[in-house]
Write an enzyme that holds these catalytic residues in place. Structure first.
Site, PDB file in Angstrom:
ATOM      1  CB  SER A   9      -0.958  -0.039   1.194  1.00 40.71           C
ATOM      2  OG  SER A   9      -1.941   0.956   1.085  1.00 40.71           O
TER       3      SER A   9
ATOM      4  CG  ASP B 133      -4.072  -0.520  -0.915  1.00 37.10           C
ATOM      5  OD1 ASP B 133      -3.519  -1.383  -0.219  1.00 37.10           O
ATOM      6  OD2 ASP B 133      -3.985   0.700  -0.682  1.00 37.10           O
TER       7      ASP B 133
END
Length: 950
Positions: free
Chosen positions: A93, A268
């Site tokens: 992320s 993500d």
């Protein structure tokens, strides 16, 4: 065969030992704007690496304001006599951005100081939030237009600051996770031949040091980081080209860095429990060494999962805490019990429920990662204990009987064959191919047909019976996995020697032996070797068909042609070495024999001195691999089995080494080697500082607000979180360096431990720039023994696991320099925030800063060292909340713009019924109109507030 170790020469081979080295593998977690805090931690890692490089005669220049901090790190490394380096970086992320930046900087031997400026200018809602006037609204924030473009530009600028270019010897590897939205198809069959479809959504980018040294790799690295940081809804998914179609300068072909069969969009990396622990640990094991190495895995996570600190009353109470002096470091104590609030029985609204779901997913990945690390270390310890136990049981010889060897060979061949078959089915089914009878490929016996054919081919390449001593070519036929097993056993022996408190000349010999082990290992094949061989076999079969009708009859079915082809047999056997690779593997086995015989006298002496009841040296130092009391016995058992106390010739030692690997493989099938335990340190914001009482992430960081987007709102919030990242990072790194085991060894080597302790404290005082508090050299106020008491009286005080009070004291010297510079930046950004229409909550801090640093011509000078603690206490930017910004022109414009973009994004993301479209259009028009009124009103009334790009 091994060669004798020269008595003198280069470090690691002479009578003077090479200094030990700490090698860090760092994993940066997710957290959106909390990546700014992680960036501050990465900054301190970068400075510590620069200090270590300078000690080795390599480039270590940094920007002028950070030179003092780097020099203190260098002084600490000089004092302790250790080196420091980073060789494995992984990120998920938003943490992927910091892993990418730090990895590129380490390969190019440069400074990442400009990262703060990138976050300050680009990490803001004003830059990231889309404009309502845009034609397309795939997300709230700009992914490719801003995040990707600025990442690519920033990485390119970091490369451009390198004065010497990339380091050809750099071992750094960067691994970044992502979530595949389309996924990669895979096929399995159950025990009845029924096809089980599966799709994996886990993606992993891998950049080796050679990749990072390329002049254009920064574009692919930026795209990988942008892909992992594509928080759902905030940023649009990123597109990954695998071939030329769809690629452009900002989206280069990514097939060299990720194992995908087709281009697709990704999101993500923190959505799945997919942090790259396995590849990271393999990279750790492959890293060459010529000295004693201490392996540390740093888990960088801003907070341990505490709730967001958004209660204004609590922040006000913290801000009004009556203290103007830095806190006295105290040992960690449990927090005072508090009454939990009553449960909220109200059902959460949709938006909050969705965010709770995402936070739960991200929290699970943290738990899974920590569990994986614990499991890896437990497996490594179990393996080390099993080595000694197996050696004791097999001491009489002939433990590997023909049935045991046959089982080992068959299992080994089946594992390689199944790997090749899985790869073939993956490639065959990725394009949706069907068999001749219309069913999907992979149904029924397809996997068995391919595996059986591959297993026959691999088995034919392996020795039919246990290789005789001296047949190193036969041992080499098993390839890299078996060689890794032998290497792990030999390195485990040498590691035990370091734990048994060797003298300086003995450590020098051990250094040289470690260097020989790593130098003997041939280069590992790339991860794409087998897929390329299988792809070639598939292409050859499709072009020509099977060439051996007898084999085709023996392998019926839709994949019979492939199974019967020589190309398939060659692809399966490509996992085994041949030619020069097999020769290099054979030479490595032969070298292990010389190393074992060269190590035997020294290791036997160390084991005898450290044995229980011996009047020799003190007890072994604790090691991550096994309890200290096990080491002498385990070492003696292994040496007796492998060398018969030095009486066996080298070829026979190698034969027994291989036999020990066979026994391990047979007795624990399906388990990885797990060769090396690693120390785990969690680097978080939940830690103390010598300059301020705040010790929790909720008290320090603005990024915990708004589901971790908070620090993007104001530049001063960003600067605050960056500063605390540096302060927290420095504290953790100093504690990591002040290892009690290393200090105990240095005290043992000194002629006078009491004098050593006195001189150590005096030298640490120069770095700390302050006298030691109680508990370092003198007893604690409550009468407990001081932390450094073990140096002069190890029997009574024992060996502590860490030195928290001493570390806080020493880190204070670095933190004063860091804070002096960063407070000036926070003051500058606070003034700019007010000019941009934010609330002026930082007035008291700015007044305290101006009193302490009036300027003398400089706009924002650093704070004098003597006043740093007072000004830091006055800096309560971390207490500011989004609620306190309501009514300001900056918040009003931000909310209006967000509403306008959100309505357009939602309307464009769903196919609305015909009857709802007029209402949706009215909502979009109203939101856009409100934003234009707010925006242009601010521009006319306050034109200086709008220099931004968007």
């Amino acid at each position: 065969m091994g060669t004798p170790i020269p008595p003198t020469g280069t470090p690691g081979t002479g009578s003077n030992p090479a200094e030990p080295e700490i090698r860090l593998a760092a994993t940066f977690t997710g957290g959106v704007s909390l990546a700014i805090w992680m960036g501050g931690v990465a900054r301190e890692m970068n400075l510590l690496c620069s200090a270590s490089r300078m000690r080795r005669g390599k480039p270590g220049e940094v920007e002028a304001p950070a030179a003092g901090v780097r020099d203190k790190y260098r002084g600490l490394l000089d004092l302790l006599g250790v080196g420091f380096g980073i060789d494995v970086l992984s990120g998920t992320s938003a943490g992927a951005i910091n892993a990418a930046v730090l990895g590129l900087a380490e390969v190019w031997q440069t400074d990442i100081g400009l990262l703060r400026g990138i976050w300050l200018t680009q990490g803001s809602f004003g830059q990231l939030l889309r404009r309502p006037s845009d034609r397309e609204h795939p997300s709230l924030l700009y992914g490719d237009e801003v995040l990707l473009a600025d990442l690519s530009d920033g990485l390119h600028r970091i490369m451009g600051t390198s004065a010497s270019g990339p380091d050809p010897d750099s071992p750094v590897r960067v691994m970044i996770t992502t979530t595949l939205l389309d996924g990669e198809d895979s096929r399995y069959t159950d025990d009845y031949g029924v096809l089980v479809r599966d799709t994996t959504h886990r993606g992993l980018f891998t950049f080796a040091s050679a990749d990072l040294a390329g002049p254009d790799t920064f574009r692919a690295l930026a795209l990988a980081a942008r892909s992992s940081a594509s928080f759902p809804g905030a940023f649009e998914p990123a597109f990954l080209p695998i071939g030329a179609p769809g690629s452009d300068p900002t989206h280069p072909v990514m097939s060299p860095y990720i194992g995908l069969t087709r281009a697709q969009h990704v999101a993500d990396g923190g959505l799945l429990a997919n942090r790259p622990l396995g590849p990271a640990l393999e990279a750790i094991f492959d890293r060459a060494a010529d000295r004693e190495v201490r392996r540390v895995l740093a888990y960088v996570v801003p907070s341990a999962g505490l709730p967001e600190a958004t209660d204004p009353a609590a922040r006000t109470a913290a801000a009004e805490a009556p203290t103007t002096q830095p806190p006295t470091p105290q040992p960690t104590t449990a927090a005072a019990p508090s009454t939990p609030p009553p449960p909220d029985l109200t059902a959460p609204v949709l938006g909050r429920a969705v965010m709770w779901d995402l936070n739960a997913a991200l929290s699970q990945t943290i738990s899974a990662e920590l569990a994986d690390i614990a499991a890896h270390n437990a497996a490594a310890r179990a393996r080390r204990r099993a080595d000694g136990q197996l050696a004791r049981l097999a001491a009489g010889g002939d433990a590997v009987t023909p049935p045991v060897y046959a089982r080992f060979r068959d299992t080994y061949a089946h594992t390689l064959a199944a790997t090749a078959a899985e790869e073939a089915l993956r490639q065959r089914t990725a394009a949706g191919q069907f068999a001749a009878d219309g069913r999907p490929t992979g149904f029924g016996s397809d996997a068995d047909v391919l595996t059986d054919a591959a297993e026959q081919a691999v088995t034919a390449r392996l020795p039919g019976s246990l290789p005789e001593p001296g047949r190193f070519d036969a041992l080499a036929a098993f390839g890299r996995p078996a060689l890794d097993g032998g290497k792990a056993i030999v390195l485990g022996l040498l590691t035990s020697g370091f734990v048994l408190r060797p003298a300086a000349d003995e450590r020098a010999l051990l250094d040289g032996l470690v260097a020989r082990v790593h130098a003997a290992m041939p280069e590992r094949e790339s991860a794409g070797h087998l897929p390329a061989e299988v792809a070639a076999a598939l292409a050859a079969t499709e072009a020509t068909g099977a060439t051996d009708t007898a084999d085709t009859a023996a392998h019926p079915g839709p994949l019979g042609d492939l199974a019967a082809s020589p190309a398939w047999r060659d692809a399966a056997c490509s996992q085994l070495p041949a030619g020069a690779d097999q020769s290099a593997t054979a030479q490595a086995w032969a070298e292990f024999g010389g190393i074992l015989l060269a190590a035997q006298p020294l290791l036997s002496e160390l084991a005898a001195r450290a044995a229980p009841g011996s009047a020799g040296t003190p007890a072994p130092l604790p090691a991550p691999a096994s309890p200290p009391g096990d080491e002498p016995t385990r070492l003696a058992d292994l040496l007796h089995y492998l060398t018969v106390d030095g009486a066996l010739p080298a070829p026979r030692c190698v034969a027994r080494l291989f036999e020990l690997h066979v026994l391990q493989h047979v007795l624990s099938p399906g388990r990885g080697r797990a060769p090396q335990a690693v120390e785990l340190v969690q680097i978080s914001a939940d830690t103390r500082c010598a300059l301020d009482l705040r010790s929790l992430a909720a008290q320090k960081l603005t990024g915990l607000q708004l589901h971790h987007f908070g620090a993007f709102y104001k530049s001063s919030w960003c600067a605050n979180d960056w500063m605390w990242g540096r302060l927290d990072g420095a504290g953790w790194l100093v504690q990591l360096l002040l290892d009690p085991r290393h200090l105990a060894r240095k005290a043992d080597a000194s002629e006078d431990p009491a004098r050593f302790r006195t001189e150590l404290v005096a030298a640490l005082r120069e770095i700390a720039d302050a006298d030691p508090p109680p508990g370092v050299q003198e007893p604690f106020p409550d009468g407990r023994a001081p932390e450094l008491g073990f140096l002069t009286d190890p029997a009574s005080s024992g060996l502590p696991r860490s030195l928290p009070v001493t570390s806080i004291w020493v880190a204070g010297g670095l933190q004063r320099l860091i804070t002096a510079q960063e407070l000036a930046t926070i003051a500058e950004q606070a003034d700019r925030d007010v000019a941009a229409g934010a609330a002026g909550h930082a007035g008291a801090f700015l007044a305290a800063y101006r009193r302490a640093a009036p300027g003398n011509g400089a706009a924002y000078p650093p704070v004098p060292s003597a006043l740093v603690a007072d000004v830091l206490h006055a800096c309560r930017v971390s207490d500011e909340t989004l609620q306190g910004e309501l009514g300001t022109s900056l918040m009003s414009e931000t909310l209006a713009r967000t509403a306008a973009v959100a309505t357009r994004t939602l309307a464009s993301g769903f196919a609305l019924p015909w009857a709802m479209r007029p209402a949706a259009g009215l909502a979009k028009s109203a939101a856009s109109a409100a934003y234009r009124v707010e925006h242009w009103g601010n521009v006319v009334l306050h034109p200086r507030r709008h220099p931004r790009r968007h």
